[in-house]
Design a protein around this motif. Structure first.
Motif, PDB file in Angstrom:
ATOM      1  N   LEU A  32       7.831   5.669  -6.953  1.00 58.90           N
ATOM      2  CA  LEU A  32       8.098   4.260  -7.234  1.00 58.90           C
ATOM      3  C   LEU A  32       6.845   3.571  -7.748  1.00 58.90           C
ATOM      4  O   LEU A  32       5.726   4.022  -7.493  1.00 58.90           O
ATOM      5  CB  LEU A  32       8.568   3.553  -5.958  1.00 58.90           C
ATOM      6  CG  LEU A  32       9.921   4.005  -5.406  1.00 58.90           C
ATOM      7  CD1 LEU A  32      10.252   3.225  -4.139  1.00 58.90           C
ATOM      8  CD2 LEU A  32      11.025   3.825  -6.450  1.00 58.90           C
ATOM      9  N   GLY A  46       3.833   1.249  -7.872  1.00 57.89           N
ATOM     10  CA  GLY A  46       2.971   0.733  -6.804  1.00 57.89           C
ATOM     11  C   GLY A  46       2.697   1.746  -5.705  1.00 57.89           C
ATOM     12  O   GLY A  46       1.949   1.478  -4.765  1.00 57.89           O
ATOM     13  N   GLY A 102       1.076   4.418  -5.979  1.00 58.57           N
ATOM     14  CA  GLY A 102      -0.238   5.052  -6.160  1.00 58.57           C
ATOM     15  C   GLY A 102      -0.143   6.265  -7.077  1.00 58.57           C
ATOM     16  O   GLY A 102      -1.017   7.138  -7.074  1.00 58.57           O
ATOM     17  N   THR A 110      -0.257   6.678 -10.473  1.00 60.66           N
ATOM     18  CA  THR A 110      -1.262   6.844 -11.533  1.00 60.66           C
ATOM     19  C   THR A 110      -2.621   7.206 -10.931  1.00 60.66           C
ATOM     20  O   THR A 110      -3.315   8.105 -11.409  1.00 60.66           O
ATOM     21  CB  THR A 110      -1.348   5.559 -12.374  1.00 60.66           C
ATOM     22  OG1 THR A 110      -0.056   5.340 -12.955  1.00 60.66           O
ATOM     23  CG2 THR A 110      -2.378   5.676 -13.486  1.00 60.66           C
ATOM     24  N   THR A 111      -2.980   6.523  -9.864  1.00 63.18           N
ATOM     25  CA  THR A 111      -4.238   6.823  -9.169  1.00 63.18           C
ATOM     26  C   THR A 111      -4.250   8.276  -8.699  1.00 63.18           C
ATOM     27  O   THR A 111      -5.242   8.995  -8.872  1.00 63.18           O
ATOM     28  CB  THR A 111      -4.395   5.897  -7.933  1.00 63.18           C
ATOM     29  OG1 THR A 111      -4.183   4.551  -8.346  1.00 63.18           O
ATOM     30  CG2 THR A 111      -5.753   6.039  -7.292  1.00 63.18           C
ATOM     31  N   ARG A 118       5.660  -0.136 -19.445  1.00 64.78           N
ATOM     32  CA  ARG A 118       4.482  -0.894 -18.999  1.00 64.78           C
ATOM     33  C   ARG A 118       3.228  -0.384 -19.709  1.00 64.78           C
ATOM     34  O   ARG A 118       2.545   0.527 -19.218  1.00 64.78           O
ATOM     35  CB  ARG A 118       4.305  -0.754 -17.482  1.00 64.78           C
ATOM     36  CG  ARG A 118       5.387  -1.461 -16.671  1.00 64.78           C
ATOM     37  CD  ARG A 118       4.988  -1.591 -15.220  1.00 64.78           C
ATOM     38  NE  ARG A 118       4.559  -0.320 -14.661  1.00 64.78           N
ATOM     39  CZ  ARG A 118       3.596  -0.177 -13.766  1.00 64.78           C
ATOM     40  NH1 ARG A 118       2.924  -1.218 -13.324  1.00 64.78           N
ATOM     41  NH2 ARG A 118       3.282   1.002 -13.295  1.00 64.78           N
ATOM     42  N   GLN A 149      -4.075   2.054 -18.028  1.00 63.44           N
ATOM     43  CA  GLN A 149      -4.754   2.340 -16.748  1.00 63.44           C
ATOM     44  C   GLN A 149      -5.089   3.835 -16.638  1.00 63.44           C
ATOM     45  O   GLN A 149      -6.184   4.202 -16.217  1.00 63.44           O
ATOM     46  CB  GLN A 149      -3.842   1.922 -15.589  1.00 63.44           C
ATOM     47  CG  GLN A 149      -4.524   1.995 -14.222  1.00 63.44           C
ATOM     48  CD  GLN A 149      -3.527   2.040 -13.072  1.00 63.44           C
ATOM     49  OE1 GLN A 149      -2.325   1.807 -13.263  1.00 63.44           O
ATOM     50  NE2 GLN A 149      -4.017   2.360 -11.889  1.00 63.44           N
ATOM     51  N   THR A 206       0.234   8.441   0.071  1.00 62.18           N
ATOM     52  CA  THR A 206      -0.948   7.627  -0.225  1.00 62.18           C
ATOM     53  C   THR A 206      -1.175   6.588   0.875  1.00 62.18           C
ATOM     54  O   THR A 206      -0.335   6.387   1.741  1.00 62.18           O
ATOM     55  CB  THR A 206      -0.788   6.874  -1.560  1.00 62.18           C
ATOM     56  OG1 THR A 206       0.349   6.018  -1.442  1.00 62.18           O
ATOM     57  CG2 THR A 206      -0.598   7.835  -2.718  1.00 62.18           C
ATOM     58  N   ARG A 207      -2.313   5.910   0.772  1.00 65.08           N
ATOM     59  CA  ARG A 207      -2.710   4.821   1.677  1.00 65.08           C
ATOM     60  C   ARG A 207      -2.756   5.253   3.139  1.00 65.08           C
ATOM     61  O   ARG A 207      -2.580   4.444   4.039  1.00 65.08           O
ATOM     62  CB  ARG A 207      -1.772   3.618   1.530  1.00 65.08           C
ATOM     63  CG  ARG A 207      -1.807   3.055   0.128  1.00 65.08           C
ATOM     64  CD  ARG A 207      -1.491   1.571   0.089  1.00 65.08           C
ATOM     65  NE  ARG A 207      -1.566   1.125  -1.288  1.00 65.08           N
ATOM     66  CZ  ARG A 207      -0.556   1.248  -2.153  1.00 65.08           C
ATOM     67  NH1 ARG A 207       0.590   1.738  -1.770  1.00 65.08           N
ATOM     68  NH2 ARG A 207      -0.711   0.845  -3.393  1.00 65.08           N
ATOM     69  N   ASP A 259      -5.312   5.939   4.561  1.00 63.56           N
ATOM     70  CA  ASP A 259      -6.524   5.310   5.100  1.00 63.56           C
ATOM     71  C   ASP A 259      -6.173   4.025   5.842  1.00 63.56           C
ATOM     72  O   ASP A 259      -6.912   3.589   6.716  1.00 63.56           O
ATOM     73  CB  ASP A 259      -7.526   5.009   3.972  1.00 63.56           C
ATOM     74  CG  ASP A 259      -6.873   4.291   2.785  1.00 63.56           C
ATOM     75  OD1 ASP A 259      -5.830   4.780   2.299  1.00 63.56           O
ATOM     76  OD2 ASP A 259      -7.408   3.254   2.350  1.00 63.56           O
ATOM     77  N   GLY A 304      -3.584  10.602   0.252  1.00 62.63           N
ATOM     78  CA  GLY A 304      -4.519   9.673  -0.379  1.00 62.63           C
ATOM     79  C   GLY A 304      -5.195   8.862   0.701  1.00 62.63           C
ATOM     80  O   GLY A 304      -4.542   8.344   1.605  1.00 62.63           O
ATOM     81  N   LEU A 305      -6.527   8.756   0.617  1.00 65.96           N
ATOM     82  CA  LEU A 305      -7.285   8.095   1.685  1.00 65.96           C
ATOM     83  C   LEU A 305      -8.173   6.982   1.162  1.00 65.96           C
ATOM     84  O   LEU A 305      -9.214   6.700   1.746  1.00 65.96           O
ATOM     85  CB  LEU A 305      -8.129   9.141   2.426  1.00 65.96           C
ATOM     86  CG  LEU A 305      -7.332  10.178   3.224  1.00 65.96           C
ATOM     87  CD1 LEU A 305      -8.200  11.358   3.611  1.00 65.96           C
ATOM     88  CD2 LEU A 305      -6.726   9.533   4.469  1.00 65.96           C
ATOM     89  N   GLY A 306      -7.791   6.377   0.037  1.00 65.75           N
ATOM     90  CA  GLY A 306      -8.591   5.272  -0.487  1.00 65.75           C
ATOM     91  C   GLY A 306      -8.378   5.128  -1.976  1.00 65.75           C
ATOM     92  O   GLY A 306      -7.635   5.892  -2.589  1.00 65.75           O
ATOM     93  N   GLU A 307      -9.047   4.123  -2.549  1.00 64.49           N
ATOM     94  CA  GLU A 307      -8.855   3.849  -3.972  1.00 64.49           C
ATOM     95  C   GLU A 307      -9.764   4.696  -4.858  1.00 64.49           C
ATOM     96  O   GLU A 307      -9.523   4.841  -6.047  1.00 64.49           O
ATOM     97  CB  GLU A 307      -9.112   2.365  -4.243  1.00 64.49           C
ATOM     98  CG  GLU A 307      -8.191   1.465  -3.431  1.00 64.49           C
ATOM     99  CD  GLU A 307      -8.058   0.078  -4.030  1.00 64.49           C
ATOM    100  OE1 GLU A 307      -8.066  -0.037  -5.261  1.00 64.49           O
ATOM    101  OE2 GLU A 307      -7.964  -0.885  -3.247  1.00 64.49           O
TER     102      GLU A 307
HETATM  103  P1  GDP Z   1       1.517   3.271  -9.434  1.00 66.44           P
HETATM  104  O1  GDP Z   1       2.195   2.007  -9.863  1.00 66.44           O
HETATM  105  O2  GDP Z   1       2.366   4.066  -8.514  1.00 66.44           O
HETATM  106  O3  GDP Z   1       0.982   4.075 -10.556  1.00 66.44           O
HETATM  107  O4  GDP Z   1       0.299   2.811  -8.500  1.00 66.44           O
HETATM  108  P2  GDP Z   1      -1.273   2.763  -8.814  1.00 66.44           P
HETATM  109  O5  GDP Z   1      -1.819   4.127  -8.972  1.00 66.44           O
HETATM  110  O6  GDP Z   1      -1.512   1.797  -9.911  1.00 66.44           O
HETATM  111  O7  GDP Z   1      -1.825   2.207  -7.438  1.00 66.44           O
HETATM  112  C1  GDP Z   1      -1.517   0.929  -6.954  1.00 66.44           C
HETATM  113  C2  GDP Z   1      -2.690   0.439  -6.094  1.00 66.44           C
HETATM  114  O8  GDP Z   1      -2.820   1.246  -4.935  1.00 66.44           O
HETATM  115  C3  GDP Z   1      -4.036   0.522  -6.798  1.00 66.44           C
HETATM  116  O9  GDP Z   1      -4.778  -0.626  -6.498  1.00 66.44           O
HETATM  117  C4  GDP Z   1      -4.688   1.768  -6.189  1.00 66.44           C
HETATM  118  O10 GDP Z   1      -6.098   1.698  -6.208  1.00 66.44           O
HETATM  119  C5  GDP Z   1      -4.139   1.727  -4.788  1.00 66.44           C
HETATM  120  N1  GDP Z   1      -4.110   3.047  -4.138  1.00 66.44           N
HETATM  121  C6  GDP Z   1      -3.589   4.209  -4.618  1.00 66.44           C
HETATM  122  N2  GDP Z   1      -3.740   5.209  -3.721  1.00 66.44           N
HETATM  123  C7  GDP Z   1      -4.370   4.685  -2.642  1.00 66.44           C
HETATM  124  C8  GDP Z   1      -4.787   5.217  -1.354  1.00 66.44           C
HETATM  125  O11 GDP Z   1      -4.615   6.393  -1.014  1.00 66.44           O
HETATM  126  N3  GDP Z   1      -5.391   4.335  -0.505  1.00 66.44           N
HETATM  127  C9  GDP Z   1      -5.596   3.025  -0.822  1.00 66.44           C
HETATM  128  N4  GDP Z   1      -6.182   2.242   0.081  1.00 66.44           N
HETATM  129  N5  GDP Z   1      -5.199   2.498  -2.008  1.00 66.44           N
HETATM  130  C10 GDP Z   1      -4.592   3.305  -2.902  1.00 66.44           C
END
Ligand code: GDP
Length: 297
Positions: free
Chosen positions: A109, A111, A113, A115-116, A142, A148, A249-250, A252, A275-278
């Motif tokens: 979905l 948001g 994470g 792409t990150t 998008r 990004q 993800t998240r 952390d 995933g443990l951070g940005e």
């Molecule tokens: P996408 O819409 O699924 O592609 O989501 P994004 O990759 O753009 O991530 C959305 C937000 O979540 C960004 O600000 C990322 O930095 C943040 N993010 C992604 N993975 C993690 C994670 O493991 N931990 C934390 N704290 N933030 C994360």
């Protein structure tokens, strides 16, 4: 990750191991507390129930109350059951790259994470596994998401497929394959479009890309903070698209960790990474025995 659960369980087990001799009732009471701790960590009810039942059965089978160190034996059984519910020890997180170029499909979905995580995994494959990786964004709705990925790619030194306005996701997937083949890449990662909710269009598009790309891995990225919702999302994606693994993800930001504990039991799919951070290095393979050890302190 898991701090709250870990605190709760260590309280329960400290009392148990201090006690010396244990009655069946002591064990039952402790396991009731374990069940409550699991539910408070947002583990789904059937998973928590099965967990406690399995521990209870093993404790009875091994006659722990008659053993010299009954408390420690209960802790050992809980540990083994945690490893089991987290997915056992088979997976080492290595991605299946058994053809060149190997396609990896990233779904999830908006948001979550995705792409990150795509970029984090590309960096990992590049640096640790010495693979040449190409990333492509298929999020034609998008343009910012496509940008990004390109920005992250240049930050981590991983190539991205040039953006050609007006292409469909399937056209981009085909071009990524062609470019990866001609350019001598080992892996190409397809970052599909996400939406806020699972809907027919999202599924249809991901399925179409999957059929064209024939991925070696389809990784579902879900937000670990959403607890049981993450498990529901995974069930639905797996039913409709088929996934080979989950990235949570998240983690952390989650002291509870319920999604991690319910995921395998409910979906049958392994958690491959957390995933443990940005930051681009903030990703770890998910190793059940290490995590069980961490939970039990
Ligand atoms: P996408 O819409 O699924 O592609 O989501 P994004 O990759 O753009 O991530 C959305 C937000 O979540 C960004 O600000 C990322 O930095 C943040 N993010 C992604 N993975 C993690 C994670 O493991 N931990 C934390 N704290 N933030 C994360």
């Amino acid at each position: 990750m898991f701090e709250n659960l870990s605190d709760r369980l260590s309280g329960v087990f400290e009392r148990l191991t201090k006690q010396g001799a244990l009655s069946e009732d002591d064990v039952r009471t402790a396991l009731r507390e374990v069940r409550v701790a699991l539910l408070e960590a947002d583990v789904s009810l059937p998973v928590a129930r099965d967990f406690v039942r399995a521990v209870q059965d093993k404790a009875t089978g091994q006659a722990v109350t008659k053993s010299v160190t009954p408390g420690q034996q209960v802790v050992k059984i809980v540990h083994d059951e945690l490893v089991h519910v987290l997915g056992g020890d088979a997976d080492d997180g290595a991605l299946k790259i058994d053809q060149v170029p190997a396609p990896i499909l990233m779904v999830g979905l908006q948001g979550s994470g995705k792409t990150t995580t795509t970029a984090k995994l590309a960096k990992r494959l590049t640096e640790r596994d010495r693979k040449r990786v190409l990333m492509a964004s298929l999020d034609t709705n998008r343009p910012a998401a496509m940008e990004q990925l390109a920005i992250l790619g240049s930050q981590i030194g991983v190539d991205t497929l040039p953006i050609v306005p007006g292409e469909t996701p399937v056209q981009i997937a085909r071009r990524a394959k062609q470019q990866a083949t001609l350019g001598g890449y080992d892996v190409y990662m397809l970052d599909t479009a996400g939406r806020l909710h699972i809907d027919a269009e999202l599924i249809a598009q991901a399925a179409e890309v999957r059929d064209v790309a024939n991925p070696r891995e389809t990784l579902l990225v879900v937000d670990g903070l959403t607890g049981q919702d993450a498990v529901n999302v995974a069930t639905e994606f797996d039913d409709k698209i088929g996934v080979t693994g989950v990235v949570l993800t998240r983690m952390d930001g989650d002291g509870r960790g319920g999604a991690a504990l319910s995921m395998r039991a409910i979906t049958g799919k392994p958690i491959r990474f957390v995933g443990l951070g940005e930051k681009m290095d903030a990703i770890e393979t998910f190793e059940p025995s290490r995590i069980a050890g961490r939970i039990l302190g």
